[in-house]
Design a protein around this motif. Structure first.
Motif, PDB file in Angstrom:
ATOM      1  N   GLN A 109     -85.206  -0.650  37.484  1.00 56.43           N
ATOM      2  CA  GLN A 109     -84.312   0.470  37.191  1.00 56.43           C
ATOM      3  C   GLN A 109     -82.920   0.197  37.750  1.00 56.43           C
ATOM      4  O   GLN A 109     -82.781  -0.412  38.814  1.00 56.43           O
ATOM      5  CB  GLN A 109     -84.865   1.774  37.795  1.00 56.43           C
ATOM      6  N   VAL A 110     -81.909   0.657  37.011  1.00 56.93           N
ATOM      7  CA  VAL A 110     -80.516   0.557  37.436  1.00 56.93           C
ATOM      8  C   VAL A 110     -79.969   1.968  37.616  1.00 56.93           C
ATOM      9  O   VAL A 110     -80.214   2.857  36.794  1.00 56.93           O
ATOM     10  CB  VAL A 110     -79.670  -0.205  36.400  1.00 56.93           C
ATOM     11  N   LYS A 111     -79.219   2.169  38.687  1.00 54.87           N
ATOM     12  CA  LYS A 111     -78.681   3.495  38.977  1.00 54.87           C
ATOM     13  C   LYS A 111     -77.287   3.643  38.389  1.00 54.87           C
ATOM     14  O   LYS A 111     -76.386   2.838  38.641  1.00 54.87           O
ATOM     15  CB  LYS A 111     -78.646   3.720  40.490  1.00 54.87           C
ATOM     16  N   TRP A 148     -81.623  -4.612  44.961  1.00 56.01           N
ATOM     17  CA  TRP A 148     -80.482  -5.512  45.024  1.00 56.01           C
ATOM     18  C   TRP A 148     -79.293  -4.807  44.381  1.00 56.01           C
ATOM     19  O   TRP A 148     -79.390  -3.622  44.018  1.00 56.01           O
ATOM     20  CB  TRP A 148     -80.792  -6.855  44.356  1.00 56.01           C
ATOM     21  N   VAL A 149     -78.181  -5.498  44.247  1.00 57.52           N
ATOM     22  CA  VAL A 149     -76.942  -4.892  43.750  1.00 57.52           C
ATOM     23  C   VAL A 149     -76.378  -5.737  42.613  1.00 57.52           C
ATOM     24  O   VAL A 149     -76.501  -6.969  42.629  1.00 57.52           O
ATOM     25  CB  VAL A 149     -75.900  -4.765  44.885  1.00 57.52           C
ATOM     26  N   ASP A 176     -76.714  -0.040  42.118  1.00 59.94           N
ATOM     27  CA  ASP A 176     -77.993  -0.359  42.743  1.00 59.94           C
ATOM     28  C   ASP A 176     -79.035  -0.673  41.677  1.00 59.94           C
ATOM     29  O   ASP A 176     -79.097  -0.019  40.631  1.00 59.94           O
ATOM     30  CB  ASP A 176     -78.480   0.811  43.599  1.00 59.94           C
ATOM     31  N   VAL A 177     -79.846  -1.668  41.950  1.00 61.73           N
ATOM     32  CA  VAL A 177     -80.967  -2.031  41.088  1.00 61.73           C
ATOM     33  C   VAL A 177     -82.223  -2.053  41.956  1.00 61.73           C
ATOM     34  O   VAL A 177     -82.172  -2.471  43.118  1.00 61.73           O
ATOM     35  CB  VAL A 177     -80.766  -3.422  40.445  1.00 61.73           C
ATOM     36  N   ARG A 178     -83.342  -1.622  41.419  1.00 57.81           N
ATOM     37  CA  ARG A 178     -84.580  -1.647  42.197  1.00 57.81           C
ATOM     38  C   ARG A 178     -85.755  -2.050  41.309  1.00 57.81           C
ATOM     39  O   ARG A 178     -85.773  -1.767  40.108  1.00 57.81           O
ATOM     40  CB  ARG A 178     -84.865  -0.288  42.836  1.00 57.81           C
ATOM     41  N   VAL A 179     -86.692  -2.762  41.913  1.00 59.83           N
ATOM     42  CA  VAL A 179     -87.965  -3.041  41.262  1.00 59.83           C
ATOM     43  C   VAL A 179     -88.983  -2.111  41.912  1.00 59.83           C
ATOM     44  O   VAL A 179     -89.058  -2.006  43.139  1.00 59.83           O
ATOM     45  CB  VAL A 179     -88.367  -4.521  41.398  1.00 59.83           C
ATOM     46  N   LEU A 210     -86.408 -13.424  45.807  1.00 59.87           N
ATOM     47  CA  LEU A 210     -85.774 -14.728  45.973  1.00 59.87           C
ATOM     48  C   LEU A 210     -84.459 -14.826  45.213  1.00 59.87           C
ATOM     49  O   LEU A 210     -83.667 -15.734  45.474  1.00 59.87           O
ATOM     50  CB  LEU A 210     -86.715 -15.833  45.484  1.00 59.87           C
ATOM     51  N   GLY A 211     -84.220 -13.902  44.274  1.00 54.32           N
ATOM     52  CA  GLY A 211     -82.990 -13.922  43.501  1.00 54.32           C
ATOM     53  C   GLY A 211     -83.245 -14.143  42.020  1.00 54.32           C
ATOM     54  O   GLY A 211     -84.344 -14.525  41.605  1.00 54.32           O
ATOM     55  N   ASP A 212     -82.207 -13.884  41.201  1.00 56.13           N
ATOM     56  CA  ASP A 212     -82.331 -14.022  39.748  1.00 56.13           C
ATOM     57  C   ASP A 212     -81.406 -15.092  39.179  1.00 56.13           C
ATOM     58  O   ASP A 212     -81.193 -15.172  37.967  1.00 56.13           O
ATOM     59  CB  ASP A 212     -82.068 -12.682  39.051  1.00 56.13           C
TER      60      ASP A 212
END
Length: 329
Positions: free
Chosen positions: A184-186, A242-243, A227-230, A154-156
Motif C-alpha cells: 500500500q502507498v499512502k 519504506w519511502v 510512505d509505502v508499506r507491505v 533488502l530493497g527493490d
C-alpha cells in the motif's frame, strides 16, 4: 655491573613486558557466561541444536549436549543486523529450563510467542539464557533462519527516488513460509493498494530464502515523499515500510546483501556440532547418538546378565532362530 647482574636485569625487564602485554590484552577477550562454563568447560562436546529454521508462534525442540548433571536455561535471541554485521541479540519469550543427564544430554521445548514485540524476521541464535555481548565464538548454540510476520526488507533496486508507473521487485528475508502480502502507498491520509496487478506476493519456503514482493509505483503522485508499506494478510497490523519519491526514471541502488551469521562456539575450547550451515543435520546426529547410547547400554546389560557357559555345558549351536538368545547372538 657484572654479566650476571646484567642478565638478571634483562630477564626482569622481559618478564615485566610480558606481564604488561598479557594484562593489557586480557580485556579484549570477552568472558563466557556462567552457564556456558558449567555446560561446556572440559566437556567432550558442547552444543545446542534445533530445527533447520524457526518461526514465531511455535514451540521448537532444542537438544543440549555438554557436561552431565548441569542445570541451565535455553533461550532464543533474535539477531539484529546493521550494515550486514551482527548488532544485537534480543531475547524472545521466557526460555525453558534443562538438566543434563549422566551422559550430558537433555532436550527441552522452547515456546516462541507470536507478537508485534518480536520485530522483523531474519536470523535467531539458540543459546543459554545468560550470554552477554556479541562475541558468539564464546557462546554455545547455533544460528538458525527465523520467520516473522514482518520480513526484513533488502530493497527493490532503487533508492527513495523510484520510477513512476513501473513494477518493482521488493526483496525480503525472514518471512514465515506460506504468508501472503499486499503493498500500500499512502496519499494524504489514505492508504491505496499498490500490489502488482494479478499478483498475491507469497513468502519463500524458508525464512533464509528471498521473498519477492512485486509492487507498482503509482502514477500521478506529487513529487514528495510518500510512505509505502507491505502488510501481512495473516495479521494486517504487522507491517514493514519504506519511502518513495516518484520520478521519471528513478535512481538505482544496490539491495542489502544477505547476512551471513558469525561462527558460534569456536572459542569454547571444546568440540561443537554447530557448523553454521545445516543445523537440521546436527539434530539428526544427536538423535542418532541418543538412540545409539540406548542400544549400546542394552547390549552391555544383556551381555553382563547372560550366564557364562562352563566347559562342560553342551553346545547351543543348534538353537532355533526364534529363540531370543539366538536372535541376540
Amino acid at each position: 655491573m657484572n654479566c650476571i647482574s646484567m642478565i638478571r636485569a634483562a630477564t626482569l625487564a622481559l618478564l615485566t613486558i610480558c606481564v604488561s602485554a598479557v594484562a593489557g590484552a586480557a580485556p579484549a577477550r570477552a568472558e563466557q557466561s556462567s552457564q556456558t562454563t558449567s555446560l561446556c568447560s572440559g566437556a567432550k562436546v558442547c552444543s545446542l541444536t534445533t530445527d533447520r529454521w524457526l518461526r514465531e508462534g511455535t514451540t521448537p525442540r532444542v537438544i543440549i549436549r555438554g557436561n552431565p548433571n548441569v542445570r541451565g536455561t535455553v533461550r532464543i535471541f533474535r539477531a539484529s543486523v546493521s550494515d550486514n554485521e551482527l548488532s544485537g541479540l534480543t531475547p524472545i519469550g521466557k526460555g525453558a529450563s534443562f538438566y543434563t543427564d549422566a551422559h550430558g544430554m537433555a532436550q527441552v521445548y522452547v515456546p516462541i510467542p507470536s507478537s508485534s514485540d518480536i520485530g522483523e524476521g531474519g536470523w535467531a541464535l539458540v543459546s543459554v539464557s545468560d550470554i552477554e555481548g556479541l562475541d558468539t565464538t564464546r557462546m554455545p548454540g547455533q544460528f538458525v533462519a527465523f520467520g516473522s510476520l514482518v520480513p526484513h526488507l533488502l530493497g527493490d533496486g532503487y533508492s527513495e527516488r523510484k520510477p513512476a508507473g513501473q513494477t518493482l521487485d521488493m526483496q525480503a528475508v525472514g518471512a514465515i513460509p506460506g504468508d501472503t502480502y499486499r503493498v500500500q502507498v499512502k496519499q494524504g491520509d489514505t492508504w491505496h493498494d499498490a500490489t502488482a496487478i494479478g499478483q498475491l506476493p507469497a513468502a519463500a519456503v524458508n525464512p533464509s530464502q528471498i521473498t519477492h514482493i512485486h509492487w507498482t509505483v503509482p502514477r500521478g503522485l506529487t513529487g514528495t515523499k510518500h510512505d509505502v508499506r507491505v502488510q501481512s494478510l495473516t495479521d494486517p497490523r504487522r507491517t514493514a515500510s519504506w519511502v518513495l519519491i516518484p520520478t521519471v526514471d528513478g535512481v538505482k541502488a544496490a539491495r542489502s546483501p544477505l547476512f551471513t551469521p558469525p561462527p558460534v562456539g569456536t572459542n569454547l575450547g571444546v568440540p561443537t556440532t554447530d557448523r553454521g550451515a545445516h543445523p537440521e543435520t546436527a539434530v539428526k546426529a544427536v538423535s542418532g547418538t541418543l538412540f545409539g547410547v540406548g542400544v549400546v547400554s542394552a547390549l552391555v546389560v544383556t551381555g553382563a546378565s547372560r550366564p557364562k557357559r562352563s566347559s562342560s555345558e553342551p553346545s547351543r549351536d543348534n538353537r532355533t532362530p526364534s529363540s531370543p538368545e539366538a536372535s541376540a547372538s
